[in-house]
Design a protein around this motif. Structure first.
Motif, mmCIF file in Angstrom:
data_model
loop_
_atom_site.group_PDB
_atom_site.id
_atom_site.type_symbol
_atom_site.label_atom_id
_atom_site.label_comp_id
_atom_site.label_asym_id
_atom_site.label_seq_id
_atom_site.Cartn_x
_atom_site.Cartn_y
_atom_site.Cartn_z
ATOM 1 N N GLU A 68 -14.151 -21.837 -10.261
ATOM 2 C CA GLU A 68 -13.943 -21.749 -9.343
ATOM 3 C C GLU A 68 -13.505 -20.384 -8.499
ATOM 4 O OE1 GLU A 68 -9.752 -23.729 -8.915
ATOM 5 O OE2 GLU A 68 -11.195 -24.712 -9.179
ATOM 6 N N ASN B 291 -11.195 -29.359 -7.043
ATOM 7 C CA ASN B 291 -10.765 -29.559 -8.303
ATOM 8 C C ASN B 291 -9.709 -30.722 -9.223
ATOM 9 O OD1 ASN B 291 -9.728 -28.911 -11.131
ATOM 10 N ND2 ASN B 291 -9.594 -27.016 -10.924
ATOM 11 N N ALA B 292 -10.007 -32.067 -9.335
ATOM 12 C CA ALA B 292 -9.550 -32.932 -9.513
ATOM 13 C C ALA B 292 -8.616 -33.270 -10.571
ATOM 14 C CB ALA B 292 -10.587 -34.016 -9.121
ATOM 15 N N ALA B 293 -9.163 -32.443 -11.362
ATOM 16 C CA ALA B 293 -8.366 -32.376 -12.777
ATOM 17 C C ALA B 293 -6.942 -31.151 -12.491
ATOM 18 C CB ALA B 293 -9.190 -31.598 -14.067
ATOM 19 N N ALA B 294 -7.222 -30.649 -11.448
ATOM 20 C CA ALA B 294 -5.991 -29.401 -11.282
ATOM 21 C C ALA B 294 -5.004 -29.418 -10.373
ATOM 22 C CB ALA B 294 -7.225 -28.330 -10.914
ATOM 23 N N GLY C 40 -3.567 -33.873 -23.025
ATOM 24 C CA GLY C 40 -1.765 -33.336 -22.704
ATOM 25 C C GLY C 40 -1.250 -32.041 -23.416
ATOM 26 N N ILE C 41 -2.898 -30.738 -23.507
ATOM 27 C CA ILE C 41 -1.957 -29.665 -24.199
ATOM 28 C C ILE C 41 -2.087 -29.217 -21.942
ATOM 29 C CG2 ILE C 41 -3.352 -27.742 -23.734
ATOM 30 C CD1 ILE C 41 -4.780 -28.880 -26.543
ATOM 31 N N GLY C 42 -2.918 -29.100 -21.189
ATOM 32 C CA GLY C 42 -2.113 -28.929 -19.508
ATOM 33 C C GLY C 42 -1.273 -28.840 -19.302
ATOM 34 N N ARG C 43 -0.970 -30.302 -19.541
ATOM 35 C CA ARG C 43 0.940 -30.398 -18.670
ATOM 36 C C ARG C 43 1.462 -29.745 -19.596
ATOM 37 N NH1 ARG C 43 3.749 -35.254 -16.585
ATOM 38 N NH2 ARG C 43 1.728 -36.522 -16.577
ATOM 39 N N ALA D 179 -2.922 -18.649 -13.539
ATOM 40 C CA ALA D 179 -4.756 -18.868 -14.181
ATOM 41 C C ALA D 179 -4.036 -21.103 -15.227
ATOM 42 C CB ALA D 179 -5.999 -18.754 -14.669
ATOM 43 N N GLY E 116 -4.443 -32.651 -9.921
ATOM 44 C CA GLY E 116 -4.446 -34.023 -10.259
ATOM 45 C C GLY E 116 -2.802 -33.201 -11.290
ATOM 46 N N ARG F 49 -13.775 -22.140 -18.340
ATOM 47 C CA ARG F 49 -13.408 -22.403 -17.724
ATOM 48 C C ARG F 49 -13.341 -22.106 -16.149
ATOM 49 N NH1 ARG F 49 -13.632 -26.840 -18.941
ATOM 50 N NH2 ARG F 49 -11.466 -28.095 -19.126
ATOM 51 N N GLY G 252 -7.421 -33.578 -21.858
ATOM 52 C CA GLY G 252 -7.436 -34.957 -21.594
ATOM 53 C C GLY G 252 -6.656 -35.402 -22.682
HETATM 54 C C1 LIG Z 1 -7.225 -28.456 -15.318
HETATM 55 C C2 LIG Z 1 -6.898 -28.453 -16.651
HETATM 56 C C3 LIG Z 1 -6.320 -27.372 -16.731
HETATM 57 C C4 LIG Z 1 -6.815 -29.764 -17.604
HETATM 58 O O1 LIG Z 1 -6.377 -29.772 -18.979
HETATM 59 P P1 LIG Z 1 -6.176 -30.679 -19.505
HETATM 60 O O2 LIG Z 1 -5.167 -30.687 -20.771
HETATM 61 O O3 LIG Z 1 -7.403 -32.307 -19.578
HETATM 62 O O4 LIG Z 1 -4.422 -32.088 -18.390
HETATM 63 P P2 LIG Z 1 -3.618 -32.871 -18.806
HETATM 64 O O5 LIG Z 1 -4.273 -33.671 -20.557
HETATM 65 O O6 LIG Z 1 -2.421 -32.321 -20.120
HETATM 66 O O7 LIG Z 1 -3.751 -33.708 -18.354
HETATM 67 C C5 LIG Z 1 -2.438 -33.220 -17.110
HETATM 68 C C6 LIG Z 1 -2.204 -34.107 -15.732
HETATM 69 O O8 LIG Z 1 -3.244 -33.831 -15.068
HETATM 70 C C7 LIG Z 1 -4.041 -35.077 -14.481
HETATM 71 N N1 LIG Z 1 -5.382 -34.422 -15.098
HETATM 72 C C8 LIG Z 1 -6.313 -34.197 -15.629
HETATM 73 N N2 LIG Z 1 -7.412 -34.341 -15.931
HETATM 74 C C9 LIG Z 1 -7.858 -34.922 -14.697
HETATM 75 C C10 LIG Z 1 -8.694 -35.284 -13.393
HETATM 76 N N3 LIG Z 1 -9.895 -34.721 -15.194
HETATM 77 N N4 LIG Z 1 -8.526 -35.695 -12.755
HETATM 78 C C11 LIG Z 1 -7.337 -35.874 -12.479
HETATM 79 N N5 LIG Z 1 -6.333 -35.937 -13.088
HETATM 80 C C12 LIG Z 1 -6.511 -35.594 -14.486
HETATM 81 C C13 LIG Z 1 -3.444 -36.320 -14.959
HETATM 82 O O9 LIG Z 1 -2.441 -36.563 -14.018
HETATM 83 C C14 LIG Z 1 -2.860 -35.909 -16.170
HETATM 84 O O10 LIG Z 1 -1.486 -36.633 -16.148
HETATM 85 P P3 LIG Z 1 -1.830 -38.482 -17.216
HETATM 86 O O11 LIG Z 1 -1.676 -36.960 -18.550
HETATM 87 O O12 LIG Z 1 -0.051 -37.894 -16.814
HETATM 88 O O13 LIG Z 1 -2.541 -38.538 -16.922
HETATM 89 C C15 LIG Z 1 -7.946 -28.376 -17.421
HETATM 90 O O14 LIG Z 1 -8.821 -29.809 -17.016
HETATM 91 C C16 LIG Z 1 -9.085 -27.201 -17.153
HETATM 92 O O15 LIG Z 1 -9.313 -26.880 -17.889
HETATM 93 N N6 LIG Z 1 -9.948 -26.955 -16.061
HETATM 94 C C17 LIG Z 1 -10.693 -26.115 -16.132
HETATM 95 C C18 LIG Z 1 -9.850 -24.633 -15.540
HETATM 96 C C19 LIG Z 1 -9.559 -24.977 -14.585
HETATM 97 O O16 LIG Z 1 -10.128 -25.841 -13.505
HETATM 98 N N7 LIG Z 1 -8.432 -24.146 -14.391
HETATM 99 C C20 LIG Z 1 -7.082 -24.653 -12.805
HETATM 100 C C21 LIG Z 1 -7.915 -23.525 -11.541
HETATM 101 S S1 LIG Z 1 -6.876 -22.176 -11.808
#
Ligand SMILES: CC(C)(COP(=O)(O)OP(=O)(O)OC[C@H]1O[C@@H](n2cnc3c(N)ncnc32)[C@H](O)[C@@H]1OP(=O)(O)O)[C@@H](O)C(=O)NCCC(=O)NCCS
Length: 201
Positions: free
Chosen positions: A30, A167-170, A138-141, A127, A172, A27, A136
């Protein structure tokens, strides 16, 4: 059974280190760590589980690690212990890769001292990764919040994390769990990263 059951979030067992390392490798594109090879990464994760100053939180659904968050109270100490206790074997196994990428290793180890990143805490979220099929949900949270609760339990006042600027997801996820932007740095030449810091409540 549906794949959307809420996973159990808890500290990892040593036997789960390899699964967490595998999630990292699949996953996290980067960083350079996955390019050092699976044995290297698995050893680093095992060290994180064993090191009293570090910890690994996992989200487990039906015996499968679907999310993880790796943390340390002191990055320098973790790397020192890793080099001393695991370094020789890990390096032998992935020596050619390490030699080719040595510059990146050095850049990554010294980045906290990079210009524009003053007064950063030693404690770090190293990490976070969630299985692509479960993103998506909520597991990351869940894993980040569990990790922050553990930092609070340990009395760690401030914690940093580094994420790629694109890395918008991270970004965020970290901003949604209480981290605020502290600095922008170039960990690897030409690649901007954001350092975020979270202060204990
Ligand atoms: C980053 C990552 C861990 C998020 O995990 P996830 O389980 O999908 O995230 P969640 O569902 O718990 O989301 C929690 C919050 O993150 C944010 N978020 C999640 N995905 C997002 C996206 N694609 N764009 C913007 N914000 C995002 C939101 O604010 C979300 O809050 P909300 O539930 O109130 O909307 C996951 O996308 C991942 O594994 N990415 C690849 C690995 C990586 O890049 N890790 C970080 C670098 S170490």
């Amino acid at each position: 059974m549906s794949g959307t059951a809420t996973p159990k979030v808890r500290p990892a067992r040593e036997g789960e280190a390899a699964a967490a390392a595998d999630l990292h490798a699949r996953r996290i594109t980067e960083g350079f760590l996955p390019t050092l090879g699976a044995p290297f990464l698995a050893r680093l994760y095992r060290r994180i589980v064993r090191d009293p100053g570090s910890f690994l939180v996992v989200a487990v659904d039906r015996d499968r690690v679907v999310g993880m968050c790796a943390c340390t109270e002191d990055l320098g100490e973790l790397y020192r212990t890793f080099v001393l206790r695991d370094g020789a074997i890990a390096a032998v196994r992935s020596a050619p890769r390490i030699l080719r990428r040595w510059r990146r290793v050095v850049e990554t180890l010294r980045y906290p001292a990079a210009e524009g990143a003053p007064d950063l805490p030693e404690a770090e979220v190293l990490a976070v990764a969630v299985d692509a099929a479960r993103s998506g949900e909520g597991i990351g949270r869940l894993v980040v919040e569990a990790a922050l609760a553990e930092f609070d339990r340990r009395g760690t006042a401030r914690v940093k994390v580094v994420a790629g600027g694109d890395n918008a997801a991270a970004l965020g996820l970290y901003r949604a769990t209480g981290f605020v932007d502290a600095a922008r740095i170039e960990v690897h030449e030409g690649t901007e990263s954001v350092v975020l810091v979270r202060s204990a409540p």
